[in-house]
Enzyme design. Structure first.
Site: not given
Length: 827
Positions: A38, A84, A127
């Site tokens: 990570r 993931h 968006y």
């Protein structure tokens, strides 16, 4: 009531464990997961796992730059579902950062919509839209050619690349940040062209020293520009992997109203937003840590970029206030470099050379594997075509064998036996279409076979020679630099220069009116040297000095070398004129130019300021020289691109105008250089793009008024133009040198050949003639991209780093030798 067993079932068993051992084991597993899966980037492609999975999945979805954007939420869903299995927020955050041009020096995602700013976060993924940026294609290119290993995803249903091929040195170019367990990484962005130049140098010279590499990579290049003050920490980080430097905002003093001066900030330190700066300034004013500020206004917009205007009260010196702001607000920030990355699966702290070596080794391995894959593919294809050509040559017998066979297996076996074919060749013939039996098809197949044989020979040559393999890697990096490279944005300063502040910022700064030397460097830095005997050694475009005047270093401190292209003498309370290529002169106050600190006998040019911060430079124009606007006795000279030459004085210069023209230019023409003559027998020297050099006496050009357009200086061949002007005294001809740099007009920084020749090897000619050839242009070059004439030449790169010039070549028409680096200027 059901009977219950007194013995507990397996589901009911309670196992006694040692809590400390369990905690240790669980913590180690957690730490391992954070470090390797990570938080830390791989040193080869510079990506964390989530970033790599995003780019790979977007590549698999076909979200290329020539395709339309798709909703970011779709990308997040695909990555989370297949590769993931973590929070969608973490995936979207990584996607957003790769699209932010203020976070990355070379964004990898092309975002459409609100992807946030330095002060605000992005809109929700539903968006915004995204697709791969052009640079990302270089990161994923050749994934399907066995260039990297693939590993299973979290549920073994799909595979994913363990690392990307990464044709871009992403870790150094874009930097990285992350906090793991017990360790962290914080790497600064760099300039792509500089990093690739260093990588190519390391490929050619595996034993290169850190100083050699820092000639190409003098320091970070931050996305927002600004300045880096102090280079010792950078060198320490490049040597050990850890170090720090200060980033400073780009600010200049302007008249914000006709009666009031102010500080205008146009670039901020890395990842510092204007709202944060304004808040800290207001807090500093409220707490009396900074005085003299009347207002702060944010005039930032999309068209003009960042613009913070800090109004200064009339009783206060703006420069003193600015120094206080640097100390009390985020206008100056510290950046700590901690170059921790994964190498062979283990976290390591890497210096510049180690980072470059890991990347270069990765690219060599990628190109080797790709070449082997392509070799196998072409060998298999050639093998099939050879069998098909055998069949076409004796097609009647082939048809007879097939028609007389009972089964396909029998036909295959008989073809292999009769025509001595392999099984794949026999299978390919059995699938042959009748349209392939034409004469044209046979000719086409023979052509394919010849082309495949040529490609196979090239690939075998690459795989057989480590030197040839390295050349391929180096050439591919050079193409990446041309396609994706951009000029340096961040100015590197060895120190902050001499602070012009009083002990009390409320006391106006007092500077004595003393002689000063104004200097313009090849990288566009302006600086001044204040001293009663301030001066420079005389060269073209420079004034003669007293014998006891201190010298100015024409080469800056380590990592920030530079050279002078123009100097002029003035008074510290006076003005100088900056000449633009349009023929316009802009007056600037000498006090507006930063003063250099003299260390020992030679001050460093690194304390200068970019000229664009002091004068208005319209788009497409450049600074070509300096003029002492107060010296009416000086006879100056200028040359134009179209071959005009003009001598003039400052007598008819307007006294009160801040900007005015000094030459009447024809349409399309522009000024390419200025100088000053001291005697009528001074030599005026012009060099053209087609490698013609002409020099003649100054008295061949009569002085003209300010509006005149000059006289014919050199006769130009069709398509040629003047690229350099120099003034050399008659006594200096024997010691002067001519530096010519040949290359491509479209890519002037690539594949340069440079030559240094004594000036006295070139005979003088009359004004308005063509001169003599100064450089033999090689095949593949368009002409001269740089030229310079004078004493003691210095060549520098795009960041002002010193580059070695070749030894003197007595041949005036030689073709030169390959440049030691991309030459951006000579002084």
């Amino acid at each position: 009531m059901a009977n219950r067993s007194k013995e507990p079932t397996s589901a009911q068993q309670i196992v006694d464990i040692d809590v400390s051992a369990e905690m240790e084991s669980s913590f180690l597993e957690y730490a391992y997961s954070v470090i390797y899966a990570r938080a830390l980037p791989d040193a080869r492609d510079g990506l964390k796992p989530v970033q790599r999975r995003i780019l790979y999945q977007m590549d698999q979805l076909g979200l290329r730059p020539d395709k339309g954007h798709v909703k970011s939420s779709r990308v997040v869903g695909e990555v989370m579902g297949k590769l993931h299995p973590h929070s969608d927020t973490a995936i979207y955050d990584a996607l957003v950062r790769m699209a932010q041009d203020f976070s990355l020096r070379l964004p990898l995602v092309d975002g459409h919509g609100n992807f946030g700013s330095l002060d605000d976060g992005p809109a929700a993924p539903r968006y915004t839209e995204a697709r791969l940026a052009a640079a990302a294609l270089a990161m994923t290119d050749s994934l399907g050619e066995d260039t990297v290993d693939f590993v299973p995803n979290y549920d073994n249903q799909y595979t994913q690349p363990a690392v990307l091929p990464a044709a871009i040195p992403n870790l150094l170019v874009n930097g990285a940040s992350g906090i793991a367990v017990g360790m962290a990484t914080n790497m600064a962005p760099h300039n792509l062209g500089e990093v690739i130049a260093a990588a190519r140098h390391l490929i050619d010279h595996p034993d290169a020293s850190l100083d050699d590499l820092m000639n190409f990579v003098p320091g970070p290049d931050l996305p927002g520009g600004g300045k880096i003050v102090g280079l010792d920490g950078i060198r320490e980080a490049y040597a050990t992997g850890r170090g720090s430097f200060r980033t400073r905002a780009t600010a200049r003093i302007e008249n914000v109203t006709p009666r009031k001066k102010g500080i205008v900030v146009t670039e901020l330190p890395y990842l510092v937003g204007p709202e944060r700066v304004i808040e800290r300034i207001k807090d500093a004013v409220d707490k009396k840590r900074v005085t003299g500020i009347s207002a702060v206004t944010d005039l930032t917009d999309r068209h003009h970029g960042l613009r913070l205007v800090i109004e200064v009260k009339n009783a206060f010196n703006p420069e003193a206030v600015l120094e206080k702001l640097y100390r009390a607000t985020p206008l100056e920030e510290s950046f700590g470099m901690n170059n921790v990355a994964l190498v062979d699966g283990r976290p390591q702290t890497l210096g510049l050379k180690e980072l470059l070596r890991v990347y270069v080794d990765h690219r060599i391995d990628v190109v080797r594997r790709r070449s082997q894959y392509r070799l196998n593919q072409r060998q298999e294809r050639l093998h099939l075509i050879e069998g098909l050509l055998i069949a076409i040559a004796d097609i009647d017998e082939v048809i007879q064998v097939i028609r007389s066979s009972e089964t396909a297996d029998e036909a295959r076996s008989r073809l292999m036996m009769v025509f001595d074919l392999s099984q794949p060749q026999a299978e390919y013939i059995l699938e042959l279409r009748l349209r392939r039996l034409t004469k044209f098809s046979r000719i086409e197949l023979q052509g394919q076979a010849e082309e495949l044989a040529r490609e196979i020979a090239e690939l075998e040559e690459i795989l057989a020679s480590d030197q040839r393999l390295r050349e391929v890697v180096s050439d591919e990096l050079a193409r990446i630099a041309i396609e994706h490279g951009t000029p340096r944005r961040t100015v590197l300063l060895e120190s902050a220069g001499t602070p012009r502040t009083a002990a009390d910022p409320a006391v106006p700064l007092q500077v004595p009116d003393v002689p000063a030397t104004i200097m313009l460097s090849t990288t566009g830095l302006l600086a001044r040297l204040d001293a009663p005997d301030a001066g420079l050694a005389a060269t073209e475009n420079q004034l003669p000095l007293e014998d006891d005047a201190p010298a100015v270093s024409r080469s800056g401190a380590r990592g920030a070398h530079d050279a002078l292209v123009a100097t002029v003498r003035a008074r510290s309370h006076g003005e100088v004129g900056v000449v633009l290529s349009s023929g316009q002169v802009q007056r600037i106050s000498v006090l507006d130019i930063p003063a250099l600190a003299v260390t020992g006998s030679a001050p460093s040019l690194a304390g200068g300021v970019p000229a664009g911060e002091l004068v208005s430079i319209p788009t497409g124009e450049t600074i070509v020289g300096l003029i002492d606007v107060a010296d009416d006795s000086a006879i100056n000279v200028l040359a134009t691109r179209d071959g005009k030459i003009k001598r003039f004085t400052t007598k008819d210069f307007p006294k009160n105008a801040d900007a005015f023209d000094i030459v009447g230019l024809a349409d399309g023409d522009r000024v390419i250089g200025t100088g000053r003559t001291y005697a009528e027998d001074d030599r005026l020297i012009l060099v053209t793009s087609d490698a013609q050099l002409l020099h003649f006496a100054a008295d061949a050009v009569r002085p003209q008024g300010r509006g005149a357009g000059g006289m014919a200086g050199i006769k130009l061949a069709e398509g040629a133009h003047v690229i350099a002007l120099a003034v050399v005294s008659d006594a200096e001809i024997a010691a002067a040198s001519v530096v010519t740099v040949a290359g491509s007009f479209e890519h002037p920084m690539a594949d340069q050949f440079v030559k240094v020749t004594p000036l006295d090897r070139y005979p003088g000619k009359g004004r308005a003639t063509m001169g003599v050839r100064a450089h033999r242009i090689r095949s593949g070059h368009d002409g001269l991209v740089r030229a310079w004439v004078g004493l003691d030449p210095r060549a520098v790169g795009s960041a002002g780093q010193a580059l070695e010039l070749p030894e003197l070549d007595e041949r005036r028409d030689g073709s030169g030798t390959p440049a030691a680096g991309a030459i951006a200027g000579i002084g």
